[in-house]
Design a protein around this motif. Structure first.
Motif, short mmCIF file in Angstrom:
data_model
loop_
_atom_site.label_atom_id
_atom_site.label_comp_id
_atom_site.label_asym_id
_atom_site.label_seq_id
_atom_site.Cartn_x
_atom_site.Cartn_y
_atom_site.Cartn_z
N LEU A 71 0.69 -1.31 0.28
CA LEU A 71 -0.15 -0.13 0.08
C LEU A 71 0.93 1.38 -0.01
N ALA A 72 1.75 1.28 0.97
CA ALA A 72 2.88 2.34 0.85
C ALA A 72 3.43 2.69 -0.53
N SER B 109 0.56 12.53 0.53
CA SER B 109 0.02 11.03 0.71
C SER B 109 1.04 10.33 1.65
N GLY C 272 -0.79 9.27 4.52
CA GLY C 272 -0.90 7.90 4.24
C GLY C 272 -0.42 6.80 5.22
N LEU D 247 0.80 4.02 -3.04
CA LEU D 247 0.74 5.41 -2.83
C LEU D 247 1.66 6.32 -3.29
N ARG E 180 -2.35 3.81 6.81
CA ARG E 180 -1.59 2.82 7.23
C ARG E 180 -1.75 2.12 8.59
N TYR F 66 1.59 6.23 -7.29
CA TYR F 66 0.42 6.78 -8.20
C TYR F 66 0.51 7.96 -7.88
N THR F 67 0.77 8.89 -6.80
CA THR F 67 0.84 10.00 -6.55
C THR F 67 1.91 10.91 -7.02
#
Length: 151
Positions: free
Chosen positions: A70-71, A89, A93, A74, A97, A77-78
């Motif tokens: 997930l990290a 994020s 983020g 993020l 998380r 994508y960003t």
């Protein structure tokens, strides 16, 4: 067409990354190496705490791998949108998380297969072990990659 003056200042916050995402590759590498080390952790947990310890270890490993993935997602994508969004994020983020990890542990804390001694004493160290092994392998590969570029 717009031209830039030599003394024009460009803010890094308005920039974005359009190249390949090394974060995703690094997270895949960490997860791959973690999956290689997982049977050892599962066997040790099973030997000391029985089947419940092995289940707890597997759940903890799933949480760790999911957090890494997930990290990386993020960041990858960003960063394509803007560096400012990427920084935000990462800051928020992390809180997201952290809340997801806390929720994942909170949901199963009273189930019969959860060995609280394992979670309390070995969840953090297993996370550190997987990250440490991955960083060692990653750092060991850097000189070879630089040597390949030079030749």
């Amino acid at each position: 067409m717009t031209s830039l003056h030599a003394d024009a200042k460009i803010s890094i916050l308005s920039m974005r990354d359009t190249g390949p995402a090394p974060e995703a590759a690094l997270a895949r590498d960490i997860i791959k190496r973690g999956l290689i080390a997982s049977p050892i952790l599962l066997a040790v947990s099973g030997a000391f705490w029985g089947l419940n310890g092995a289940y707890s270890c597997a759940y903890a490993l799933a949480i760790v791998f999911g957090n890494f993935a997930l990290a990386a997602a993020l960041v990858a994508y960003t960063a394509r949108i803007s560096y400012a969004l990427m920084m935000a994020s990462m800051m928020f983020g992390y809180l997201l998380r952290l809340a997801l990890v806390a929720a994942a542990v909170f949901v199963v804390r009273n189930l019969g297969w959860v060995d609280s001694a394992w979670f309390d004493n070995y969840f953090g160290p297993s996370w550190s072990f997987i990250l440490g092994v991955a960083i060692c392998f990653f750092v060991a590969r850097i000189p070879r990659a630089e040597a390949k570029k030079a030749s």
